[in-house]
Scaffold this motif. Sequence first.
Motif, PDB file in Angstrom:
ATOM      1  N   GLY A  31     -67.061 -38.736 -11.858  1.00  0.00           N
ATOM      2  CA  GLY A  31     -65.665 -38.390 -12.511  1.00  0.00           C
ATOM      3  C   GLY A  31     -65.884 -38.259 -14.131  1.00  0.00           C
ATOM      4  O   GLY A  31     -66.712 -37.316 -14.332  1.00  0.00           O
ATOM      5  N   ARG A  32     -65.459 -38.870 -14.778  1.00  0.00           N
ATOM      6  CA  ARG A  32     -65.674 -38.790 -16.319  1.00  0.00           C
ATOM      7  C   ARG A  32     -66.504 -40.022 -16.694  1.00  0.00           C
ATOM      8  O   ARG A  32     -66.926 -40.244 -17.762  1.00  0.00           O
ATOM      9  N   GLY A  33     -67.054 -40.907 -15.641  1.00  0.00           N
ATOM     10  CA  GLY A  33     -67.966 -42.055 -15.861  1.00  0.00           C
ATOM     11  C   GLY A  33     -67.252 -43.263 -16.726  1.00  0.00           C
ATOM     12  O   GLY A  33     -65.921 -43.188 -16.670  1.00  0.00           O
TER      13      GLY A  33
ATOM     14  N   VAL B  55     -52.951 -29.824  -6.395  1.00  0.00           N
ATOM     15  CA  VAL B  55     -53.328 -30.120  -8.118  1.00  0.00           C
ATOM     16  C   VAL B  55     -54.822 -30.953  -8.028  1.00  0.00           C
ATOM     17  O   VAL B  55     -54.691 -31.790  -7.283  1.00  0.00           O
ATOM     18  N   HIS B  56     -55.773 -30.220  -8.734  1.00  0.00           N
ATOM     19  CA  HIS B  56     -56.972 -31.299  -8.869  1.00  0.00           C
ATOM     20  C   HIS B  56     -56.964 -32.133  -9.896  1.00  0.00           C
ATOM     21  O   HIS B  56     -57.143 -33.377  -9.849  1.00  0.00           O
ATOM     22  N   ILE B  57     -56.701 -31.685 -11.062  1.00  0.00           N
ATOM     23  CA  ILE B  57     -56.647 -32.647 -12.147  1.00  0.00           C
ATOM     24  C   ILE B  57     -55.446 -32.165 -13.302  1.00  0.00           C
ATOM     25  O   ILE B  57     -55.156 -31.005 -13.245  1.00  0.00           O
TER      26      ILE B  57
ATOM     27  N   CYS C   3     -63.016 -21.363 -13.209  1.00  0.00           N
ATOM     28  CA  CYS C   3     -62.519 -21.125 -11.553  1.00  0.00           C
ATOM     29  C   CYS C   3     -63.848 -21.391 -10.957  1.00  0.00           C
ATOM     30  O   CYS C   3     -64.934 -21.062 -11.396  1.00  0.00           O
ATOM     31  N   TYR C   4     -63.494 -21.781  -9.642  1.00  0.00           N
ATOM     32  CA  TYR C   4     -64.656 -21.649  -8.729  1.00  0.00           C
ATOM     33  C   TYR C   4     -64.669 -20.494  -8.048  1.00  0.00           C
ATOM     34  O   TYR C   4     -66.008 -19.940  -7.959  1.00  0.00           O
ATOM     35  N   THR C   5     -63.631 -19.792  -7.751  1.00  0.00           N
ATOM     36  CA  THR C   5     -63.319 -18.264  -7.187  1.00  0.00           C
ATOM     37  C   THR C   5     -62.526 -17.464  -7.868  1.00  0.00           C
ATOM     38  O   THR C   5     -61.159 -17.928  -7.800  1.00  0.00           O
TER      39      THR C   5
HETATM   40 FE1  DHE Z   1     -62.794 -33.272  -7.657  1.00  0.00          FE
HETATM   41  C1  DHE Z   1     -62.743 -33.679 -11.053  1.00  0.00           C
HETATM   42  C2  DHE Z   1     -64.749 -30.526  -8.017  1.00  0.00           C
HETATM   43  C3  DHE Z   1     -63.289 -33.055  -4.164  1.00  0.00           C
HETATM   44  C4  DHE Z   1     -60.334 -35.508  -7.058  1.00  0.00           C
HETATM   45  N1  DHE Z   1     -63.377 -32.286  -9.251  1.00  0.00           N
HETATM   46  C5  DHE Z   1     -63.427 -32.899 -10.642  1.00  0.00           C
HETATM   47  C6  DHE Z   1     -64.143 -32.197 -11.524  1.00  0.00           C
HETATM   48  C7  DHE Z   1     -64.767 -30.893 -10.472  1.00  0.00           C
HETATM   49  C8  DHE Z   1     -64.423 -31.439  -9.293  1.00  0.00           C
HETATM   50  C9  DHE Z   1     -65.607 -29.894 -10.981  1.00  0.00           C
HETATM   51  C10 DHE Z   1     -64.197 -31.977 -12.796  1.00  0.00           C
HETATM   52  C11 DHE Z   1     -63.073 -31.637 -13.779  1.00  0.00           C
HETATM   53  C12 DHE Z   1     -63.291 -31.558 -15.227  1.00  0.00           C
HETATM   54  O1  DHE Z   1     -63.801 -32.724 -15.723  1.00  0.00           O
HETATM   55  O2  DHE Z   1     -63.003 -30.808 -15.643  1.00  0.00           O
HETATM   56  N2  DHE Z   1     -63.856 -32.253  -6.422  1.00  0.00           N
HETATM   57  C13 DHE Z   1     -64.677 -30.978  -6.963  1.00  0.00           C
HETATM   58  C14 DHE Z   1     -65.040 -30.383  -5.828  1.00  0.00           C
HETATM   59  O3  DHE Z   1     -65.959 -29.167  -5.687  1.00  0.00           O
HETATM   60  C15 DHE Z   1     -64.990 -31.271  -4.644  1.00  0.00           C
HETATM   61  C16 DHE Z   1     -66.274 -32.133  -4.423  1.00  0.00           C
HETATM   62  C17 DHE Z   1     -64.634 -30.564  -3.232  1.00  0.00           C
HETATM   63  C18 DHE Z   1     -63.549 -29.783  -3.364  1.00  0.00           C
HETATM   64  O4  DHE Z   1     -63.237 -29.470  -1.992  1.00  0.00           O
HETATM   65  O5  DHE Z   1     -62.698 -29.746  -4.164  1.00  0.00           O
HETATM   66  C19 DHE Z   1     -63.896 -32.155  -5.022  1.00  0.00           C
HETATM   67  N3  DHE Z   1     -61.933 -34.398  -6.046  1.00  0.00           N
HETATM   68  C20 DHE Z   1     -62.171 -33.921  -4.630  1.00  0.00           C
HETATM   69  C21 DHE Z   1     -61.626 -34.661  -3.767  1.00  0.00           C
HETATM   70  O6  DHE Z   1     -61.608 -34.709  -2.397  1.00  0.00           O
HETATM   71  C22 DHE Z   1     -60.746 -35.485  -4.699  1.00  0.00           C
HETATM   72  C23 DHE Z   1     -60.879 -37.102  -4.410  1.00  0.00           C
HETATM   73  C24 DHE Z   1     -59.302 -35.246  -4.159  1.00  0.00           C
HETATM   74  C25 DHE Z   1     -58.617 -33.898  -4.133  1.00  0.00           C
HETATM   75  O7  DHE Z   1     -58.197 -33.602  -4.869  1.00  0.00           O
HETATM   76  O8  DHE Z   1     -59.065 -33.000  -3.263  1.00  0.00           O
HETATM   77  C26 DHE Z   1     -60.882 -35.160  -5.754  1.00  0.00           C
HETATM   78  N4  DHE Z   1     -61.716 -34.560  -8.847  1.00  0.00           N
HETATM   79  C27 DHE Z   1     -60.692 -35.298  -8.251  1.00  0.00           C
HETATM   80  C28 DHE Z   1     -60.169 -36.028  -9.388  1.00  0.00           C
HETATM   81  C29 DHE Z   1     -61.005 -35.403 -10.723  1.00  0.00           C
HETATM   82  C30 DHE Z   1     -61.733 -34.612 -10.248  1.00  0.00           C
HETATM   83  C31 DHE Z   1     -58.890 -37.104  -9.444  1.00  0.00           C
HETATM   84  C32 DHE Z   1     -60.716 -36.138 -12.092  1.00  0.00           C
HETATM   85  C33 DHE Z   1     -61.327 -37.345 -12.376  1.00  0.00           C
HETATM   86  C34 DHE Z   1     -61.041 -37.845 -13.781  1.00  0.00           C
HETATM   87  O9  DHE Z   1     -60.930 -38.888 -14.015  1.00  0.00           O
HETATM   88  O10 DHE Z   1     -61.243 -37.037 -14.813  1.00  0.00           O
END
Ligand code: DHE
Length: 652
Positions: free
Chosen positions: A494-496, A297-299, A360-362
Amino acid sequence: MKTKITVALAALLAVLLVQNCKEKPKVAQFTGPGKALFEQKGCLACHGFGSGDKPTGPDLLGVTQRRPAAWLAKWIIDPAPLLKSDKYAKDLLKKFNNVAMPALGVKEEESKQIVEYLAWMDQTGGGAKTPFVPLTDAEFAQGKQIFFDRCSGCHGAKRWGATGPSLLPDSHIVNAKEVSGGGTKSKGTEALEAIIWNGTPGGMPPWGKEGVLNKKEVNLMARYIQMTPPSIPTFDLAEMKNRWKLHVPVADRPKTDESNGRFKNYFGVVMRDAGKVAILDGDTKERIALLDTGFAVHILRSSQTGRYFYSIGRDGKVTLIDLWYKTPKMVAEGRTCWDARSIDGSKAPGYEDKYAIIGCYTPNQYVILDGLTLEPLSNTNVEATKDYATGNTLPEVRVASIAASETDPFWVINLKEAGWVYLIDYTDPRKPKEIRLKAENFLHDGGWVRLPGSHEHRYFLVAANGKDRVCVVDVKLKKVQQPCIKVDKVPHPGRGANFVHPKYGPVWATPHIGAASISFIGVDPVKHPKYAWKEVERIKIKSAGSLFVKTHPKSNNLWFDMTLSAQEGVNGEIGVYNISTGEIKYIKASPKRVTHMEYNAQGTELWVSGWLEGAVLIYDDKTTQLIKTIKGSWVHTPTGKFNVTNTSKDIY
Ligand code: DHE
C-alpha cells in the motif's frame, strides 16, 4: 513416387491416430462424485494440471501413473502417517520445501473417488479433453467486462501477465523465454474453472468460493481466457477533452471554508461496486455526502492543501471533490483512460493544488490535468518503453503508483512491467520532461519514508513485486539505490507504515501477498546507518495475502489485514502488532473479507473496511476494542478509506 509417399504418410497418421486413441480414449464426461470432491477441496489451488509443478505442489497430470491408487488414497486422507514412514513421501516433502499437504478431511470412500477422477483425467489427457465451447458475442462482451473488472490488474489488459501469470491462449515467448502460465487452451476449461473458483495460495482470490462470481460466470471466464484477447483502442487528448465536465468554475466555489475546519478529519470512503464515494465526518462518524464518482474508484488522494479529494476509478474516470462546501460537492469530472489506478496532485512550493496527474493502465500513458478544473493538458504514451534490464520492447507498460514530491516540482511515477521510475517535471505541464531511473519490475505500490519529528519526503519506497524487492527512490539525488532490497514473496505495501523500532530505529514496513510475513526496512541512514536500507526484521503473521499495513506517529500499534488469505475465515481477521513488545493479537473483524486501514486525524482510532459484509469498523487504537460499526444500504463494498489530514500529509 509422390503418391507412394502420400500413402505411406497417411498410413503412418492412421497408426498414430489409432495408438493415440488407444492410449487416451475419448470420454466426454466424468460422472462419478470424485470430480465434485476434487473441486470442493480446492486441489488446484496448490497443484497444476498439465501446467507443471507449482512451488506448493506437484503437477497432478500423470499422478496415477506415478503412484499406486492405494498409496494415493491414503495420502489424500492424511499425508502425515506416510510422511513418517514412506521414503517417496519424505522425498516429496523435501522437493517442495517442506510445504506439507494438509489432510483434506475426506473419508476413505471419498478419497478413492478422487483417485478415480484423477485416473480418468490421466486417461483422457486431463482438462484439455473437455470440449471447448466458444463464447457467443454476448458472452464475449460479458467476459471482457469481467476480465477488466477482476483480472486485468494482475494479468495485464493484453493478458501477457504481470503480477499474475500470462493468460494468453497459447504458450508464447518473450525475451527468448517461455512466459509461465501462457497456454490456457492446453489447461482446458475444467482446470481453469477450478482455479478461478478456488483461488491459489499465490494470491489469486477465490472468486467463486467468495461469491463474487457465480458458477456460470466462472465457466464463462474459463472459456473467455482460452480465446484471443480483444484489441485495445486508443484514448487521446481530444477524447479526454470531449469527456471533461467542469461543474463549478473555480470563481464560483466557496471563498471560505464552510466546514469550519472540520474537513481536516473527513474520511473519503470508496464504495467500490456501488460506484460511489462517501464522505464521513471523522469526529461525529456521520455521513455528510454520498457522491456518484463512478465505477470501482480505486483510490482517493488529497490535494496538498487538503481542500480537494481527487478520485480515480478503475475505468479511468476522475473526479474532483471540494470539501469546503457545507456538503462536499463534485466540482469537476472527466475520463482519461480505459483503465487506471493512480492519481496525485502537485505539492511542490508554489504549485500547491495547481496540477494533477493520472497513471493509466490502459492505454499505457500518463495524463496531466489542471488541478483545480481537471482540464486535460497533456498525454504522454509510455507503451514503447523498453525493459530496464534487457532493453527489449515490452507488449504492455502500465503506470502504477504515483507520488508527488513536496520539495521539487515533479511526480515520481512507476512503470510496472518496464521497471523504470520516471520523475515527471511538471513546470511546463503541456510538455513534461522525464528523468528516467532504472529500478526493477514489476513496480507496484509504495510510500514515503517519514522519520520522527521530520517529514522530509526524500525517500520513496516502491515494491518491485516480480522480484520480491523494495526499491528506494532518493528524490533529492534523483537516483534509485541499487540493488533494490530483497524482502519476502510479492511485497504489497500500500503506502507502507513508518515507526520507530525499539532495536533498529526508524523502519518502514511492508506485508506480502505471497508469504505470511511483514518485512521491516531500516530507513534512517544518518542516525542508524548500520540498519539503513536493509531488511532488518521479518515477522511471521498468520497468513499470506496481506495487502495493507498502517500505523500513526501517536500509536504503538502496527495494524495489518490478510485480505487475500486462502485459509478459511482468515480474510475476515485483522492483526495488531505491538511495536514495543513485538506481540501480535488477531481480531475477527468480519465473517467475510476485510481490507485497508486508516487512522483518524488524531491518531486515536483505526478504521477498517468490511468489504464483503458492507461495514466500516472503527477500533479504539489503545484498547483495540471495536467502538463503532457503520452499516446501511449505502455502505456497499467499502474498500479504501482516506483521512484528509493523513493523506495530504502522508502520515502512515
Ligand atoms: Fe489496488 C493502491 C493497483 C487490486 C485497493 N492499487 C493501488 C496502487 C496501484 C494499485 C498501482 C497504488 C496507487 C498509488 O499509490 O498511486 N490494485 C492494483 C492492481 O493492479 C490490483 C492488484 C489488481 C486490480 O485488478 O486492480 C489491485 N486494490 C486492489 C484490490 O483488489 C483492492 C483491495 C480493492 C479494489 O479497489 O479493487 C485495492 N489499491 C487499493 C487501495 C489502494 C490501492 C485501497 C490505496 C492504498 C493506500 O493506502 O494508498
